[in-house]
Enzyme design. Structure first.
Site, mmCIF file in Angstrom:
data_model
loop_
_atom_site.group_PDB
_atom_site.id
_atom_site.type_symbol
_atom_site.label_atom_id
_atom_site.label_comp_id
_atom_site.label_asym_id
_atom_site.label_seq_id
_atom_site.Cartn_x
_atom_site.Cartn_y
_atom_site.Cartn_z
ATOM 1 N N CYS A 122 0.896 -1.154 0.000
ATOM 2 C CA CYS A 122 0.000 0.000 0.000
ATOM 3 C C CYS A 122 0.938 1.209 0.000
ATOM 4 C CB CYS A 122 -0.986 -0.038 1.172
ATOM 5 S SG CYS A 122 -0.265 -0.374 2.791
ATOM 6 N N ILE A 123 0.597 2.271 0.672
ATOM 7 C CA ILE A 123 1.500 3.432 0.675
ATOM 8 C C ILE A 123 2.693 3.186 1.605
ATOM 9 C CG2 ILE A 123 1.718 5.915 1.105
ATOM 10 C CD1 ILE A 123 -0.038 5.253 -1.316
#
Length: 185
Positions: A122-123
């Site tokens: 994800c981030i």
């Protein structure tokens, strides 16, 4: 009524899960192997083709697809890596559970492919990605949530948000009920 109370005593709460998460003393890295051939990482490693090549990544599951700073697609990875994007928000309102089965199936299929290694990102590699890996471990490896969580925090600093933990608790309960129903049959 009493059977519902008895059943709920057997199961964990979000607070119990947060205690397991708080027990982790690891530093957050760009990428960590959390299970054989399953890596959890951040967007920077996901967008670094040479790093992915060094790790031998064959599949990428982006749990923050189309979010600012995490735009990925099959064109970026070319023919060497199979890409799957899930547009999850890391929020207390997002129903990530609708992606538990598709993500778990993607990871499972990736690991069954020749030399399959999957990066789930994800981030930051803290919440969405780890939630989807936990769902995989529960669905395909039949690990109870607590054990899956303990396995992950031994390998990587993770912290799924409270909403995701509650959804994982629901999945854990569903899987246990399904298992009990199969045992009865």
């Amino acid at each position: 009524m009493s059977s519902v109370k008895e059943e709920s005593k057997q199961y964990m709460t979000v607070k119990d899960l947060q205690k397991v998460l708080d027990s982790c003393n690891l530093q957050l890295h760009q990428v960590d192997e959390v299970w054989p051939n399953i890596y959890v990482g951040n967007v920077h490693v996901a967008q670094n083709r040479s790093a992915l090549q060094k790790l031998g990544i064959t599949h990428v599951l982006n749990a923050a697809h189309s979010k600012r700073g995490s735009i990925g697609d099959q064109r970026f990875y070319g023919n060497d890596i199979v890409y799957c994007g899930i547009p999850a928000d890391d929020s207390t309102y997002f129903d990530i559970d609708v992606y538990f089965k598709p993500a778990a199936d993607f990871i499972h299929k990736a690991l069954k492919s020749p030399d399959g290694k999957v990066l789930v990102h994800c981030i930051m590699g803290l919440s969405r990605s780890s939630t989807l890996v936990l769902a995989y471990l529960m669905i395909h490896r039949h690990l109870p949530l607590r054990r899956a969580l303990k396995n992950l925090v031994e390998k990587r600093a993770i912290y799924p948000n409270r909403n995701f933990l509650a959804l994982l608790l629901d999945l854990d309960l569903q899987l246990k009920r399904k298992e009990r129903a199969c045992d009865i049959l």
